[in-house]
Design an enzyme around this catalytic site. Structure first.
Site, PDB file in Angstrom:
ATOM      1  N   ARG A 109     128.964  21.271   6.500  1.00 52.68           N
ATOM      2  CA  ARG A 109     128.804  19.869   6.845  1.00 52.68           C
ATOM      3  C   ARG A 109     127.339  19.533   7.130  1.00 52.68           C
ATOM      4  NH1 ARG A 109     132.925  17.509   8.703  1.00 52.68           N
ATOM      5  NH2 ARG A 109     133.512  18.930  10.368  1.00 52.68           N
ATOM      6  N   TYR A 110     126.689  20.362   7.906  1.00 49.96           N
ATOM      7  CA  TYR A 110     125.275  20.148   8.216  1.00 49.96           C
ATOM      8  C   TYR A 110     124.438  20.906   7.182  1.00 49.96           C
ATOM      9  CZ  TYR A 110     127.082  18.908  12.895  1.00 49.96           C
ATOM     10  OH  TYR A 110     127.745  18.357  13.954  1.00 49.96           O
ATOM     11  N   ARG A 155     123.572  24.824   8.262  1.00 49.12           N
ATOM     12  CA  ARG A 155     124.503  25.779   8.866  1.00 49.12           C
ATOM     13  C   ARG A 155     125.922  25.609   8.350  1.00 49.12           C
ATOM     14  NH1 ARG A 155     122.852  21.743  12.081  1.00 49.12           N
ATOM     15  NH2 ARG A 155     124.059  20.976  13.857  1.00 49.12           N
ATOM     16  N   CYS A 189     145.134  33.537  16.456  1.00 53.84           N
ATOM     17  CA  CYS A 189     144.483  33.592  17.764  1.00 53.84           C
ATOM     18  C   CYS A 189     145.333  34.449  18.682  1.00 53.84           C
ATOM     19  CB  CYS A 189     144.346  32.200  18.365  1.00 53.84           C
ATOM     20  SG  CYS A 189     143.371  31.090  17.339  1.00 53.84           S
ATOM     21  N   CYS A 241     146.286  27.176  21.752  1.00 53.26           N
ATOM     22  CA  CYS A 241     145.987  26.022  22.594  1.00 53.26           C
ATOM     23  C   CYS A 241     146.715  24.825  22.015  1.00 53.26           C
ATOM     24  CB  CYS A 241     144.489  25.743  22.582  1.00 53.26           C
ATOM     25  SG  CYS A 241     143.505  27.230  22.826  1.00 53.26           S
ATOM     26  N   CYS A 271     144.832  22.315  19.785  1.00 54.16           N
ATOM     27  CA  CYS A 271     143.902  22.931  18.822  1.00 54.16           C
ATOM     28  C   CYS A 271     143.517  21.976  17.695  1.00 54.16           C
ATOM     29  CB  CYS A 271     144.520  24.185  18.219  1.00 54.16           C
ATOM     30  SG  CYS A 271     143.467  24.933  16.966  1.00 54.16           S
ATOM     31  N   ARG A 314     142.324  22.750  14.893  1.00 58.28           N
ATOM     32  CA  ARG A 314     142.709  23.264  13.572  1.00 58.28           C
ATOM     33  C   ARG A 314     144.189  23.624  13.510  1.00 58.28           C
ATOM     34  NH1 ARG A 314     137.639  25.925  14.000  1.00 58.28           N
ATOM     35  NH2 ARG A 314     136.234  24.261  13.394  1.00 58.28           N
ATOM     36  N   ASP A 316     139.573  15.924  19.637  1.00 59.41           N
ATOM     37  CA  ASP A 316     139.679  15.384  18.289  1.00 59.41           C
ATOM     38  C   ASP A 316     141.039  14.710  18.109  1.00 59.41           C
ATOM     39  OD1 ASP A 316     137.146  16.340  17.609  1.00 59.41           O
ATOM     40  OD2 ASP A 316     137.953  18.330  17.170  1.00 59.41           O
ATOM     41  N   ASP A 371     133.118  14.610  18.147  1.00 59.92           N
ATOM     42  CA  ASP A 371     132.999  15.044  16.762  1.00 59.92           C
ATOM     43  C   ASP A 371     133.517  13.858  15.946  1.00 59.92           C
ATOM     44  OD1 ASP A 371     132.296  16.849  14.807  1.00 59.92           O
ATOM     45  OD2 ASP A 371     133.393  18.509  15.730  1.00 59.92           O
ATOM     46  N   LYS A 396     128.932  16.289  15.199  1.00 57.49           N
ATOM     47  CA  LYS A 396     128.987  16.097  16.646  1.00 57.49           C
ATOM     48  C   LYS A 396     127.926  15.099  17.093  1.00 57.49           C
ATOM     49  CE  LYS A 396     130.511  20.848  17.226  1.00 57.49           C
ATOM     50  NZ  LYS A 396     130.456  21.234  15.795  1.00 57.49           N
TER      51      LYS A 396
HETATM   52  C1  LIG Z   1     130.362  22.397  15.336  1.00 56.96           C
HETATM   53  C2  LIG Z   1     130.027  22.710  13.963  1.00 56.96           C
HETATM   54  C3  LIG Z   1     128.859  23.414  13.671  1.00 56.96           C
HETATM   55  C4  LIG Z   1     127.883  23.869  14.733  1.00 56.96           C
HETATM   56  O1  LIG Z   1     127.291  22.787  15.370  1.00 56.96           O
HETATM   57  P1  LIG Z   1     126.164  23.011  16.493  1.00 56.96           P
HETATM   58  O2  LIG Z   1     125.907  21.652  17.037  1.00 56.96           O
HETATM   59  O3  LIG Z   1     125.007  23.632  15.818  1.00 56.96           O
HETATM   60  O4  LIG Z   1     126.770  23.934  17.517  1.00 56.96           O
HETATM   61  C5  LIG Z   1     128.588  23.666  12.349  1.00 56.96           C
HETATM   62  N1  LIG Z   1     129.416  23.260  11.362  1.00 56.96           N
HETATM   63  C6  LIG Z   1     130.535  22.559  11.626  1.00 56.96           C
HETATM   64  C7  LIG Z   1     131.390  22.128  10.491  1.00 56.96           C
HETATM   65  C8  LIG Z   1     130.889  22.276  12.938  1.00 56.96           C
HETATM   66  O5  LIG Z   1     132.016  21.610  13.186  1.00 56.96           O
HETATM   67  S1  SF4 Z   2     141.420  26.060  20.056  1.00 51.17           S
HETATM   68 FE1  SF4 Z   2     142.659  26.654  18.260  1.00 51.17          FE
HETATM   69  S2  SF4 Z   2     141.393  28.136  17.183  1.00 51.17           S
HETATM   70 FE2  SF4 Z   2     140.552  27.990  19.271  1.00 51.17          FE
HETATM   71  S3  SF4 Z   2     141.609  29.614  20.419  1.00 51.17           S
HETATM   72 FE3  SF4 Z   2     142.767  27.721  20.705  1.00 51.17          FE
HETATM   73  S4  SF4 Z   2     144.367  27.830  19.139  1.00 51.17           S
HETATM   74 FE4  SF4 Z   2     142.766  29.269  18.533  1.00 51.17          FE
END
Ligand SMILES: *Cc1c(COP(=O)(O)O)cnc(C)c1O
Ligand code: SF4
Length: 401
Positions: A120-121, A124, A133, A137, A140, A142, A301, A338, A345
């Protein structure tokens, strides 16, 4: 009622499983094998509310139920409002879906050039290395793929993802996440870290993991050796409430720290868990004492079935305001949203600046007092001897509220 705690004591939990040998308790494989994963197992230890029971039956279709004995031990079984309980025991609120919510609320799948690699960025990538996991959670982000309850059938393509990173010199930062990367075997994890370290343009490697919180036993000396060997590896752990700060977590953080792993924490702002300035202050103080720097506080989210956890953003801002200036600067996380759809973010901050003109900035401090910082410089014609004005002080103050 304000949250109070005995600061001298690290939280110990309810003393369940005292009948089993300590060597079992301290074994991470024992903890995984003995996870609580259904209503019958939970009911051996506690009485579930009707909302929780309904939530548990629904979990198979949404996000699996699993709690390590270690983490379950931290639940107050007599209190349905227990902040630990709410994080891992499903409730019927999960079945209520709101129009604003989405399965993939951050648009991660659209930003994935390779399955499991979110770019996305520009500089990174987020590398999802597993969908499992130690515990799950209920909020979560995801949950669409994590635990595979929704039949997403996540299969990370390690080789393809590594080749993508190798062929993109702009990627200087790789974040391993999932699921929880520390559920991989030492061997698999070492292989991944070795491959990433071998890529010259990858300068920064970090791991996002809740394992230290759910399963501190996994932070073995052998694992720490791997971090030492391929370091610096940074780690973001995920602690939401001061009750999660146990002696075991503190010890695990110490092992990681001594292996040269800088630690940060990511919390999610959750209704009835940590949407309170006193709770958050106790949490960040505990984190600093465990060598963990609070990194992000996330606005939750918009995942499907998450509305019962949603906190008003104004409350989040109020919490940050209650921290900034009132406690150690290192203790204050950055509150972020986010951006839905995949904007990344974005920081959300209390407003301290009231006005900026060509001449001055007018702002308030943590106590609400107004100050001015002049932006213009007016040369003063002086005759010797020079008497310098006293810096700051009352003259710099414009008004008090
Ligand atoms: C959170 C995230 C990151 C890391 O973001 P930082 O602000 O550098 O901690 C990188 N890629 C994605 C897709 C993210 O959701
Ligand atoms: S937030 Fe989602 S990915 Fe992270 S530890 Fe909890 S269940 Fe696992």
């Amino acid at each position: 009622m304000p949250y109070t705690e005995d600061r001298a004591v690290w939280f110990e939990g309810q003393g369940l499983w005292q009948h089993i040998p300590a060597s079992d308790w301290q074994s991470w494989t024992w903890q995984l094998k003995n996870r609580l994963t259904n209503v019958a197992q939970l009911e051996q230890h506690m009485t579930l509310t009707p909302e929780e029971k309904a939530g548990c039956y629904f979990a198979d279709k949404k996000l699996s139920l699993a709690i390590t004995p270690y983490f379950f031990n931290l639940i107050d079984r007599n209190d349905p409002e227990c902040p630990i309980r709410k994080q891992v025991i499903p409730r019927s609120g999960e079945m209520q879906i709101s129009a604003e919510e989405q399965l993939d609320s951050l648009g991660e799948d659209e930003h994935s050039p390779v399955p499991g690699l979110v770019h996305r960025y520009p500089d990174r990538v987020l590398f999802l290395v597993t969908d499992r996991c130690a515990a799950y959670c209920r909020y979560c982000t995801r949950s669409r793929l994590v635990s595979n309850a929704q039949d997403y059938n996540f299969h990370p393509e390690y080789e393809q993802a590594l080749r993508y990173i190798e062929s993109h010199p702009e990627v200087r930062d790789v974040l391993l996440s999932g699921g929880d990367p520390l559920l991989l075997s030492d061997k698999k994890l070492e292989h991944l870290l070795a491959r990433l370290r071998a890529i010259k343009h990858v300068e920064f490697i970090r791991i996002g993991s809740r394992i230290p919180v759910f399963l501190p036993q996994r932070i073995t000396p052998e694992l720490c050796e791997i971090f030492k060997k391929y370091g610096p590896i940074w780690m973001s752990i995920h602690v939401n409430h001061p009750k999660e700060a146990t002696q075991e977590l503190k010890d695990a953080c110490e092992r990681l720290s001594f292996a040269g792993v800088p630690l940060g924490n990511q919390s999610v702002l959750l209704k009835g868990v940590n949407d309170d300035a006193d709770v958050m202050k106790a949490l960040v103080h505990r984190l600093l004492r465990m060598r963990v720097r609070p990194y992000y506080l996330y606005q939750m989210d918009l995942i499907t079935g998450g509305a019962h956890f949603k906190v008003d953003v104004r409350k989040g801002i109020e919490i940050i305001r209650a921290l900034r200036g009132h406690t150690t600067g290192y203790a204050v996380p950055q509150y972020v949203i986010d951006a839905p759809g995949g904007g990344g973010k974005v920081p959300v901050n209390p407003d301290y600046v009231e006005k900026i003109t060509d001449d001055e900035v007018i702002f308030r401090n943590y106590e609400g007092q107004r100050f001015s910082y002049p932006l213009k410089s007016t040369p003063v014609e002086v005759e010797t001897p020079v008497e310098l004005p006293v810096a700051g002080g009352e003259s710099a103050r414009v008004a008090s509220p």
